[in-house]
Structures are given as C-alpha cells and as structure tokens.
Design an enzyme around this catalytic site. Structure first.
Site, PDB file in Angstrom:
ATOM      1  N   GLU A  87       7.574   9.423  22.346  1.00  0.00           N
ATOM      2  CA  GLU A  87       7.212  11.194  21.872  1.00  0.00           C
ATOM      3  C   GLU A  87       6.864  10.547  19.924  1.00  0.00           C
ATOM      4  OE1 GLU A  87       7.368  14.402  22.785  1.00  0.00           O
ATOM      5  OE2 GLU A  87       6.864  13.172  24.980  1.00  0.00           O
ATOM      6  N   SER A 462      51.232  49.479  61.660  1.00  0.00           N
ATOM      7  CA  SER A 462      53.381  49.528  61.273  1.00  0.00           C
ATOM      8  C   SER A 462      53.133  48.327  60.422  1.00  0.00           C
ATOM      9  CB  SER A 462      52.935  49.192  62.790  1.00  0.00           C
ATOM     10  OG  SER A 462      52.747  49.974  63.941  1.00  0.00           O
TER      11      SER A 462
END
Length: 807
Positions: A87, A462
């Site tokens: 780069e 229940s």
C-alpha cells in the site's frame, strides 16, 4: 539565448507562484470545514454486541460489522511489512502525502481520461476512512491531502497505522485485520502464516476482487506479488519467500461460532440491550454476561428436543416433507440446498430402499444408511388419537425421492425421524433470586423464533391449584381439613346456563383431606375451597405472586387453572413456594462490560435472605440498575426480597407437593431417586395444554407442551406423560451429584398424629393415624372433644346438590 532562459525562469516562477497561490486559496477555503484531527485520538470503532453464558462461553454476536480492534504492539512485524509493501512502501519517509504517487495518479488520469488510482498514502486513507466519503472529486482529494498533513503533524506513524488496520474493510463484513484473519482463517492475525498475512494485506486495494473466497486465483496473484515486493525490499529472506509462495490458498469462511446453543436467550439479551442503549447496543462493543450456565442450557435443549420427538413418534409418521421422484442427483442436491437442519434433524433424500433400510443423500452429496430398526416406530398418522398398522418393511415407510429427516447419533449412525409439530417451553429459575438458569422457547429457533416461554399465554390447568391451596393454608385450612369431593352444580341466572364441573376420572371420593385432594388433583375440592375463600379475596391474594389481575378469571373456574399465563409467569410464582415465601423477579443479564473491559452494570436482584427466618429488608427496584451507559458500576448493598407468604405456609405446602411426586400424578419423577423434589402436573380440557412445574431449593422449573394453535394432544396424553418426562430429563441432569436441598423448617410448625377419617388429632388408640404438619395456631381438636363436623376450615354444605350462583 539569455532572453529564452529568462522566459523559462519567469514562466517557472509564475507557475510555481500560481500553484502556491492555488494551494493557499484551497487551504483557506477548505480549512474552516476540516474536522479536528484530535477526534482520532478518542475514536470509537464499531464493535458488535457479544452475549456470553455465565461461564464465559459465546452465545451470540449481533452487529453489522465484525471487528476486533488490535493494538499496534500486537501487530506482527511481517504483516506491517506486507501491508506497507502493498500500500505505501514510502510510509516511513513521507509526511502524509507522496508527490510521486500523486503524479503517477495524475499521469494515469491524463492518459486514460478517467481516474484509475488516487495516489493515496496510508495517512490519506486514514483521513478518508474516518472523516470523508468515498466520492471521487478533486475537492474531496484536496481535503484528504490537507487532512493527511494535519494527521502527520499530530499523530505518530505507529498511531496512524493502528487506526488504519482497525478501520479498513476487508470483505465478508470484516472490518480491521484481526476480524479479517478470524473470518478467513479462524484465528488471530498474530497466529497466521506469512503467506496468509500477505493475502490479507492484499485485500484493502479491492476486497471483492482479491477475495480468497470469491476469487482465489486473483487473490493468489495479489498475494504472490506482495511477497515478491517484500523480498525485493529485503523484508523477508529467500527461504521465507519460497516457502510462502508454495503455500496453497487455504482460506475458508469462518464466523464466530456460538459455543452454547441458546438462541432464545440471545434474543432476550439483545432486546434488553437495545432497550437500554438503543442502536448503540450493536456498535459499542458491549460484552453481556447472562445468568445462564452453558451446561444447564444444553441439558434443557436436549430434554425438550427428546421429549417432543418421543411424543411425536408416539402418534405416528405423517409422511415425507415432499416427494421428488424422477429427479437426477443434481436435482436432489439443488433441493437439499434449500433446506436447513432443524434442531439437529438433518434433511436427506431417499435414493434407495431395501430390506436393510434406506440409502439417503445428504446436503454434502454423501450417501448414508438409515437402518430399518430406527424406522419401526413409523406407523401412519391418522389423527391425534389413532395410527395405522405398524410397518413390516422399509418400503412401507419411504420411497425413492422422499425428502425426510434423520437424526445423527453419537456413533455416526442415522435414526429415521420427522420434525415435530407439537411445541414446548422450558423455564428454569434460581428461586433464591430469580436468575434464569435455562430457557427454551420451542423445538427449533430456525423453525420459529416465537418465544413460547415468555410470549405464549396458555391455561395452566391443575398446575395452578397450589396457589389456591396456599391461600387456603393462609386462611385457616390445614392439610388435614376435610372437603367434600362430591358433585356440585353452578347456575348462571343471566345466561340460563348450568356448569357441572367434574374430576378427570368422573369419580367422587366424598370427604377428603386437603393433602390427599392436592396430590390426587381433585377438581371439585379446589372449587369448593375457592368458593369458601371467595373469588375476589383469593385473586387479591394470588396477585402477590406477581400475576396480573386481568389474567385471572373472576369466577370459580380459576380453581381449575383457567387463567392465561406464560411459563415464565408460572415459574416465577412457583419460586415463592421453593424459596420459603419470598417474591423474586426473573432476570437474565448478570453483567455488562464496555469495550474497554469496564463494568457498566452488575445485577443486584432482590434475593432471599441467607439465613432461614431472617426478616426481609427493603427490596431494590427493578433488579437494582446501578449504572448508566458511561460510568463504571458502583458497589451496592445486596437487595433483600420481600416476603409475601408465611414461611410456615410454604413449608407445609412443600410437603403436600412432595406427596404429588411420592404418590400422586407426578409419581414418575420417583425415578430420579431424590427426596427433595416437589411439583404438580397440569392438564387442561381436551388435553390442549400439558404442564409440569416442580422444584427443589436450587432450581424451579416449569415445562409446557402443546400446539401453537390449540388442539388436543391426544386422549391418553397428560401433564404426567408429555411435560413431566421433559422436566425429569432436565432436572435429573441439573441436580446430578447435588445433595438434597429443600426449605428449612421454620419455627411455629407442629407435627401431630391425625385421624384420617375426621381430620382431628388422634388418640393413641386411633387406627391408621398418621403424622401431619400444622401451624402452631391451627392444630386440630382431639377426636374425643365434643362437637360434630369436620376440622376447622373444612366447609361441608348440607345440600351438595343445590345449585349455587356461579357469579
């Protein structure tokens, strides 16, 4: 000649001055709008939200950008050399701008007529990435140059490089070099080879064009060019160069793999974090530690999956998901590529059927075998209550081209299976403080992300009765109180309707002790108790367990569990039974940390006092949120839960619920071989919902099973056959090797011998007398004392058949 030289000299001076004036003008024009470089010193890169189990295993990651910032000192020297070679090989010498690179870019522009490269240095890319857009224009380039010059004056080269390598996009949602290394190689940038570093260093120029996954040939060319540059610049030796060149392209797609399968937990944590921090939750790098241990969550996953598959196979085989006869192998593979595994059930296509079983094609294009023994359960499904004839050979079950599901086994074999249509939810809490220890919201999150544990309001049947019995014990009833289990009729004068409730067995036992009525789950007793207590006072009492009043029907059907409640609400209410009478609230997030490791939040939930019988203190509000999004958490005194039920009441009720397991509808749980378990089954009308809630002092766990669109589970399916086995599998694993742990006996409890017929205190000569628990003020009179009727608090109306106004 002299005049010509003067012309060129003055022309040069004019051009130079013109450029100088142009640059000065550009600086004066652009400088007021330039952002401050100081912002780079405190820049906050986007980091995803990560959710962990209580033992630090990754559950999930949320966020658009995968990023793991890395300090400059942690970057391998070889990578820095590879990056600079690719780069900006003059990075160490220029001051933010490289004139030769700019001139080269300008030459390309003049010769081709369009921009090919920008001539940017790494410093200029930092300026663009952090402050500017990707627009290609001369004004943007001028701004970029000016910013680069400022950056070089205020930051060191190392600081600039650190900013660059953590910001750049490198394909596949990876931002920064360490995230890219994790995505392409499954390990940190510090642990990869020279060739792999060169590969990543080649990505910033064009992440898609040089991507090793999408374009491996071009990626290799770029990698080899970078290695050549490194060798030419003397950054690596010839041996290193040749070894790296010879290394094959070995990149593959890696994503952060969850170490714990807890998708509903992950989604709950994500939603809570978004509620706290908004969209910043996805970008600020929060680390969330939940209350869920990985082993308990995996135990819950296995229990729910196994229980639903077992139920589903009891009711027969519904046939293949689709039939694809006559297709080629490529056609089958194309169809399989559209399918997803669902909770471990893999899609395959039958390619051959013989007497030994099936040959199947999986999504990887491999042929596998499914043995006939694993298929014998597959009687044809006719309806919920009936199946067809048992198959006698594999061809009775499957044909070539069938898309079916198989379940891989630990030994590598496959079991014939199908995706259940029935669903379930499991919630397990620590009853001492409400911490969620495990949660499953359905069979498969991939199939449906609907969280039934916290979103599905269903009738508990229940399993709700203990709240009615708890109210009775707090209002003068005792386990020895006699209540008549006999027919009763309720008339609604407004609607001209008559309600004749019944027991599930259509039998009646006459006067029965409250303890026995609970473990035998007698509906008529629950209704009579609620009638005697009063519906509205009982609802007011039950809301102390955390239920919303509007979810509790204001009539006697409440005694049969017709409230609409989520499994989480049931588990929370039952926690009060398990912890000795204290109200706790469920919570999931134990700790939140910032990207820097600072602790922002530590849960401080109201908890049960450590010592039995200790008085409750002031409860902290809403889990004691003690910090904001920026400040570290401050230490706080432990919050103490509020007592909402007499500890003697829960101790007695606990012994009654233990009898449900010892000799009632939960007897199957005796197989766990523990003495500290208490619980209650629940089954609604037509078996549309099946429940089991149970606990010891360590874990309170509720399991619900049913269909998303309510329909019967089958005439022989109940809470004890569908939900209880799931509960047992989970609790058996969760409590393995743990000592028995139950509520300590509080002061004020009396144990007396009782006459089972009258419910009164027995004499030495009373036959079949047994020991019963009482509060000291509620002990029954002796059988020899004068008076008729039942024990106190045991209403036995004279005319049991007389209609009673329901409302």
């Amino acid at each position: 000649m002299i005049r010509l030289l003067k012309f060129f000299w003055w022309s040069f001076v004019a051009v130079f001055c013109g450029l100088l004036l142009g640059l000065s003008g550009a600086y004066l024009y652009l400088s007021p709008s330039l952002p401050s470089v100081d912002a780079l010193k405190s820049v906050q890169l986007q980091i995803p939200l990560r959710v962990y189990s209580s033992d630090d295993k990754l559950i999930a990651e949320f966020g658009e950008m995968r990023r793991s910032p890395i300090k400059f000192a942690e970057i391998p020297p070889h990578f820095i050399q590879a990056l600079l070679s690719a780069e900006d090989d003059n990075f160490a010498n220029h001051y933010g701008v490289d004139p030769s690179s700019l001139m080269r870019a300008a030459g390309q522009l003049f010769s081709s007529g369009h921009i090919q490269t920008g001539g940017s240095t790494i410093t200029m890319q930092v300026a663009k990435n952090y402050f500017l857009s990707s627009e290609r224009s001369f004004s943007r380039k001028a701004t970029e140059i000016l910013l680069a010059l400022q950056i070089e004056r205020q930051l060191t080269k190392d600081e600039i490089l650190e900013l660059y390598v953590n910001k750049i996009y490198l394909g596949n949602r990876a931002y920064g070099i360490d995230a890219a290394s994790q995505v392409y190689y499954g390990k940190s940038i510090r642990d990869i080879s020279l060739a792999q570093m060169a590969m990543i260093a080649g990505l910033p120029k064009a992440p898609s064009r040089f991507n090793p996954l999408a374009n491996p040939v071009r990626a290799k060319e770029r990698r080899d060019w970078i290695l050549g540059r490194m060798y030419k610049l003397g950054k690596i030796t010839e041996d290193e160069y040749q070894t790296a060149l010879a290394e094959p392209i070995n990149a593959s797609y890696h994503v952060p793999t969850p170490e714990v399968n807890a998708p509903w937990i992950a989604e709950m944590a994500r939603a809570e974090m978004v509620g706290r921090y908004g969209s910043d939750a996805y970008t600020e790098g929060f680390r969330v530690t939940t209350t869920v241990p990985s082993n308990l969550q995996e135990d819950a996953n296995k229990a729910v999956s196994a229980g639903l598959i077992e139920y589903d196979q009891r009711h027969g085989y519904r046939g293949p998901e689709s039939r694809l006869p006559g297709r080629t192998r490529d056609g089958w593979l194309q169809e399989l590529s559209k399918q997803r595994p669902l909770n471990g059930l893999e899609p395959v296509i039958v390619t051959q059927v013989d007497k030994a079983g099936l040959s199947v094609l999986n999504r990887n294009g491999e042929q596998q075998h499914v043995a006939w023994d694993s298929m014998k359960w597959a009687r044809p499904f006719l309806n919920t209550n009936s199946q067809g004839r048992a198959p006698s050979q594999p061809s009775d079950v499957a044909q070539v081209g069938d898309l079916i599901r198989v379940q891989p086994q630990a030994d590598g074999t496959l079991k014939f299976s199908q995706v259940p249509t029935v669903q379930s939810a499991l919630v397990s809490l620590d009853p001492q403080n409400g911490a969620i220890r495990a949660l499953v919201g359905g069979f498969s999150f991939e199939q449906s992300n609907y969280n039934r544990a916290v979103q599905a309001k269903r009738q508990p049947g229940s399993s709700f009765k203990p709240f009615i019995y708890c109210a009775a014990l707090d209002n003068g009833y005792t386990p020895a109180s006699l209540v008549n289990d006999a027919p009763i009729v309720f008339a609604d004068g407004n609607l001209d309707n008559v309600w004749r409730p019944k027991n599930d067995t259509n039998t009646f036992l006459g006067p029965i002790r409250l303890r026995e009525a609970l473990y035998k789950s007698r509906n008529l007793v629950s209704i009579r108790v609620l009638q005697a207590l009063g519906v509205n006072p009982t609802i007011d009492y039950i809301t102390r367990f955390g239920f919303n009043k509007q979810d509790l029907p204001p009539n006697l059907s409440l005694a049969l569990g017709t409230a609409t409640l989520t499994p989480m609400e049931i588990a929370t209410g039952w926690s009060t039974f398990a912890n000795g009478g204290y109200k706790v609230s469920p919570y999931l997030i134990q700790k939140i940390e910032s990207r820097n490791g600072d602790t922002l939040f530590v849960a401080n939930p109201p908890s049960v006092p450590a010592e039995p019988g200790a008085t409750a203190g002031v409860a902290a509000p809403e889990h004691s949120l003690i910090t904001d999004s920026t400040s570290p958490a401050l230490p706080q005194a432990p919050a103490v839960a509020t007592r909402v039920v007499d500890g003697r009441t829960t101790f007695i009720l606990n012994s009654m619920l233990q009898d449900v397991i010892k000799k009632g509808t939960g007897r199957r749980a005796l197989a766990l071989g523990r003495s500290d378990l208490a619980g209650k089954t629940g089954t609604t009308n037509d078996s549309k919902d099946a429940w089991f809630s149970g606990y010891n002092a360590d874990y309170m766990t509720t399991v619900w099973t049913g269909f998303d669109q309510p329909e019967t589970l089958g005439r022989r399916e109940f809470g004890g056959t569908v939900a209880l086995p799931i509960w047992m599998d989970y609790m058996g694993a969760a409590l393995k090797d743990k000592p028995a742990h139950t509520q300590a006996e509080p002061e004020g409890i009396v144990s007396l011998r009782v006459d089972p017929v009258s419910g009164r205190a027995a004499t030495p000569s009373t036959p079949n007398a047994y020991f019963e628990l009482f509060k000291s003020e509620d002990t029954p009179p002796s059988v020899n004392e004068l008076g008729n009727g039942s024990a106190p608090g045991s209403p036995l109306p004279a005319d049991e058949s007389a209609p009673i106004d329901l409302f």
